[in-house]
Design an enzyme around this catalytic site. Structure first.
Site, PDB file in Angstrom:
ATOM      1  N   LYS A  86       0.823  -1.212   0.000  1.00  0.00           N
ATOM      2  CA  LYS A  86       0.000   0.000   0.000  1.00  0.00           C
ATOM      3  C   LYS A  86       0.859   1.265   0.000  1.00  0.00           C
ATOM      4  O   LYS A  86       0.360   2.353  -0.294  1.00  0.00           O
ATOM      5  CB  LYS A  86      -0.957   0.004   1.189  1.00  0.00           C
ATOM      6  CG  LYS A  86      -0.315   0.097   2.558  1.00  0.00           C
ATOM      7  CD  LYS A  86      -1.372   0.030   3.662  1.00  0.00           C
ATOM      8  CE  LYS A  86      -0.763   0.071   5.054  1.00  0.00           C
ATOM      9  NZ  LYS A  86      -0.070   1.327   5.345  1.00  0.00           N
ATOM     10  N   ASP A  87       2.163   1.150   0.322  1.00  0.00           N
ATOM     11  CA  ASP A  87       3.058   2.304   0.300  1.00  0.00           C
ATOM     12  C   ASP A  87       3.610   2.596  -1.086  1.00  0.00           C
ATOM     13  O   ASP A  87       4.167   3.672  -1.311  1.00  0.00           O
ATOM     14  CB  ASP A  87       4.230   2.088   1.257  1.00  0.00           C
ATOM     15  CG  ASP A  87       3.824   2.109   2.721  1.00  0.00           C
ATOM     16  OD1 ASP A  87       2.697   2.562   3.016  1.00  0.00           O
ATOM     17  OD2 ASP A  87       4.627   1.667   3.566  1.00  0.00           O
ATOM     18  N   THR A 130      -5.688   8.161  14.105  1.00  0.00           N
ATOM     19  CA  THR A 130      -5.277   7.523  12.865  1.00  0.00           C
ATOM     20  C   THR A 130      -4.491   8.536  12.057  1.00  0.00           C
ATOM     21  O   THR A 130      -4.744   9.729  12.138  1.00  0.00           O
ATOM     22  CB  THR A 130      -6.473   7.024  12.027  1.00  0.00           C
ATOM     23  OG1 THR A 130      -5.978   6.502  10.777  1.00  0.00           O
ATOM     24  CG2 THR A 130      -7.459   8.131  11.713  1.00  0.00           C
ATOM     25  N   ARG A 134      -8.123   8.130   4.694  1.00  0.00           N
ATOM     26  CA  ARG A 134      -9.135   7.125   4.336  1.00  0.00           C
ATOM     27  C   ARG A 134      -9.836   6.591   5.571  1.00  0.00           C
ATOM     28  O   ARG A 134     -11.069   6.506   5.615  1.00  0.00           O
ATOM     29  CB  ARG A 134      -8.454   5.968   3.574  1.00  0.00           C
ATOM     30  CG  ARG A 134      -9.357   4.763   3.318  1.00  0.00           C
ATOM     31  CD  ARG A 134      -8.545   3.569   2.829  1.00  0.00           C
ATOM     32  NE  ARG A 134      -7.546   3.153   3.792  1.00  0.00           N
ATOM     33  CZ  ARG A 134      -7.790   2.375   4.846  1.00  0.00           C
ATOM     34  NH1 ARG A 134      -9.001   1.914   5.074  1.00  0.00           N
ATOM     35  NH2 ARG A 134      -6.803   2.042   5.669  1.00  0.00           N
ATOM     36  N   ARG A 135      -9.050   6.199   6.591  1.00  0.00           N
ATOM     37  CA  ARG A 135      -9.658   5.705   7.822  1.00  0.00           C
ATOM     38  C   ARG A 135     -10.451   6.800   8.522  1.00  0.00           C
ATOM     39  O   ARG A 135     -11.546   6.570   9.023  1.00  0.00           O
ATOM     40  CB  ARG A 135      -8.576   5.162   8.766  1.00  0.00           C
ATOM     41  CG  ARG A 135      -7.942   3.863   8.298  1.00  0.00           C
ATOM     42  CD  ARG A 135      -6.815   3.427   9.219  1.00  0.00           C
ATOM     43  NE  ARG A 135      -6.173   2.209   8.738  1.00  0.00           N
ATOM     44  CZ  ARG A 135      -4.871   1.969   8.818  1.00  0.00           C
ATOM     45  NH1 ARG A 135      -4.059   2.860   9.367  1.00  0.00           N
ATOM     46  NH2 ARG A 135      -4.375   0.843   8.359  1.00  0.00           N
ATOM     47  N   ARG A 152       0.937   9.987  14.153  1.00  0.00           N
ATOM     48  CA  ARG A 152       1.965   9.264  13.428  1.00  0.00           C
ATOM     49  C   ARG A 152       2.761   8.449  14.416  1.00  0.00           C
ATOM     50  O   ARG A 152       2.566   8.532  15.622  1.00  0.00           O
ATOM     51  CB  ARG A 152       2.873  10.236  12.679  1.00  0.00           C
ATOM     52  CG  ARG A 152       2.311  10.695  11.322  1.00  0.00           C
ATOM     53  CD  ARG A 152       3.417  11.145  10.395  1.00  0.00           C
ATOM     54  NE  ARG A 152       4.285  10.035  10.028  1.00  0.00           N
ATOM     55  CZ  ARG A 152       5.502  10.180   9.530  1.00  0.00           C
ATOM     56  NH1 ARG A 152       6.016  11.395   9.372  1.00  0.00           N
ATOM     57  NH2 ARG A 152       6.240   9.123   9.209  1.00  0.00           N
ATOM     58  N   VAL A 155       4.009   1.217  15.429  1.00  0.00           N
ATOM     59  CA  VAL A 155       2.874   0.533  16.048  1.00  0.00           C
ATOM     60  C   VAL A 155       2.867   0.715  17.562  1.00  0.00           C
ATOM     61  O   VAL A 155       1.844   1.044  18.158  1.00  0.00           O
ATOM     62  CB  VAL A 155       2.886  -0.963  15.665  1.00  0.00           C
ATOM     63  CG1 VAL A 155       1.855  -1.735  16.493  1.00  0.00           C
ATOM     64  CG2 VAL A 155       2.595  -1.137  14.181  1.00  0.00           C
ATOM     65  N   CYS A 253      -1.475   7.813  -2.608  1.00  0.00           N
ATOM     66  CA  CYS A 253      -1.677   6.691  -1.700  1.00  0.00           C
ATOM     67  C   CYS A 253      -2.407   7.097  -0.423  1.00  0.00           C
ATOM     68  O   CYS A 253      -2.979   6.252   0.264  1.00  0.00           O
ATOM     69  CB  CYS A 253      -0.328   6.065  -1.330  1.00  0.00           C
ATOM     70  SG  CYS A 253       0.605   5.460  -2.736  1.00  0.00           S
TER      71      CYS A 253
END
Length: 321
Positions: A86-87, A130, A134-135, A152, A155, A253
Site C-alpha cells: 500500500k506504500d 489515525t 481514508r480511515r 503518526r 505501532v 496513496c
C-alpha cells in the site's frame, strides 16, 4: 537459511529499520533464501518517511517510505527490497519491477480501544487516532460523534496513545485504528478489540500485502526464479485491480479512497469507495469480471474508477494528489 558470512555470495535484502519492516522483510528474506538456496543479509535503509515529521499528506504521502529503498536497488546496494504494497506509488519505477507479491495477510483495519470497546460502543466524543485520511473519513461516516485525531509513529507508539494499552505510555486517546496485518505480523493481536468489517471501512488498495521489488536486469537467475515461485497469483490479481483504481483516479496513496478485490469463483469482484475528508459524502461502487491475468485485473480497476468519476468522485474527494 541464516545470513551468509561476510564475502559469501547471497541475497542482499533492502528494508526500512522499523520493527514492523524488519519483521516483514525477515519473513520474506527467509522464504526467498530457501527457494533460491542462497544465504541472505539485510540492508537497512533510512527513508524520508522515517526522518520527517508531520502527517503523511504534508510530507509527500506514503511514497516517502519507498524512494530511498528504490535508490538502494538502482545503485546496487541491495538485490531486492521489501515494501508494504500500500506504500508503493501506483506508477512503476524505471528499471525496477515488482517481481513477487506473496500471499496476503488480513486486509481489514483493526480498532484497538481502551476497556475492550468497539466502534459501536465507543461513546460520543471519544478520541480515536489515525494517520490515514481514508480511515478518518470512514470513521467519521460510521460514527459522526467521534473526535478523530491525526497521529503518526510506529505501532508501539500508536498503541501507547490508548489509555491502558501500554504500561507507562501517555494514554491520551480512547482508541486507534491500525492495519490488522501489521498487528498480526508483530504478534500484537491482543491489542485488537474489533476487526472492522469491510462494509464499514474498506481498506487501502494493497493493504495486507507485501511487494518484493528488484532490478529488471537482476542477474541472479536463482533469485528471479525464487521470486516467481513466491508470487501468489490471486493476491497479485486483487492488488492489481485495486491499485488500478488509484491510478485512474490520479489519487495519491494517502487519498480518502478504499478498494478491495476478491476472487469469487471464476470472477474477480472489486469494490471501491471514495470519501470526502469529513466523511459526509461517500461514493461506493462494485464491479466484477473474469480476470485470469494482470492485464484483465487492471482493466477491471480502470473501469470501476471511470464509473466512480462518472458518478462524481472528483467532486467528493481531493484527487490529482
Amino acid at each position: 537459511m541464516a545470513p551468509g558470512s561476510p564475502g559469501s555470495p547471497g541475497i542482499r535484502v533492502g528494508t526500512r529499520g522499523s520493527t514492523l519492516a524488519l519483521t516483514q522483510t525477515t519473513t520474506v528474506a527467509e522464504r526467498v533464501s530457501g527457494l533460491a538456496e542462497l544465504p541472505y543479509a539485510l540492508v537497512r535503509v533510512r527513508t524520508e518517511g522515517d526522518v520527517l515529521k508531520g502527517s503523511l499528506s504534508q510530507i509527500g504521502g506514503t511514497g516517502v517510505f519507498v524512494a530511498a529503498l528504490r535508490d538502494a536497488l538502482l545503485e546496487e546496494r541491495c538485490d531486492i527490497a521489501v515494501h508494504s504494497l500500500k506504500d508503493l506509488p501506483t506508477l512503476p519505477a524505471p528499471g525496477l519491477t515488482v517481481a513477487s507479491v506473496p500471499e496476503r495477510e488480513d486486509v481489514r483495519d483493526a480498532l484497538c480501544a481502551r476497556d475492550g470497546l468497539t466502534l459501536a460502543t465507543l461513546p460520543d466524543g471519544a478520541r480515536v487516532g489515525t494517520g490515514s485520511p481514508r480511515r478518518a473519513a470512514q470513521l467519521r461516516a460510521a460514527r459522526p460523534g467521534l473526535e478523530v485525531v491525526d497521529i503518526r509513529g510506529n505501532v508501539d507508539t500508536r498503541l501507547g496513545r490508548v489509555a491502558g494499552l501500554v504500561m507507562g505510555a501517555p494514554g491520551d486517546l480512547d482508541a486507534v485504528v491500525l492495519a490488522a496485518a501489521g498487528l498480526r505480523r508483530l504478534g500484537r493481536e491482543d491489542a485488537i478489540t474489533e476487526l472492522i468489517d469491510t462494509d464499514v471501512m474498506l481498506p487501502a488498495p494493497g493493504q495486507g500485502a507485501l511487494a518484493v521489488e528488484c532490478r529488471e536486469s537482476e542477474a541472479m537467475p536463482h533469485v528471479r526464479e525464487a521470486l516467481a515461485a513466491y508470487d501468489h497469483l490471486p493476491t497479485r490479481l486483487a492488488v492489481t485491480a485495486e491499485r488500478a483504481v488509484l491510478l485512474q483516479l490520479e489519487a495519491g496513496c494517502s487519498a480518502p479512497i478504499g478498494a478491495l478485490a476478491r476472487i469469487e469463483g471464476e470472477d474477480l469482484a472489486l469494490e471501491a469507495v471514495v470519501c470526502s475528508l469529513d466523511g459526509r459524502s461517500i461514493l461506493r461502487r462494485t464491479r466484477s469480471a473474469r480476470a485470469t491475468d494482470a492485464v484483465a485485473a487492471a482493466r477491471l480497476g480502470l473501469e470501476l474508477a471511470e464509473e466512480l468519476l462518472a458518478s462524481g468522485a472528483a467532486d467528493i474527494a481531493p484527487l490529482n494528489s
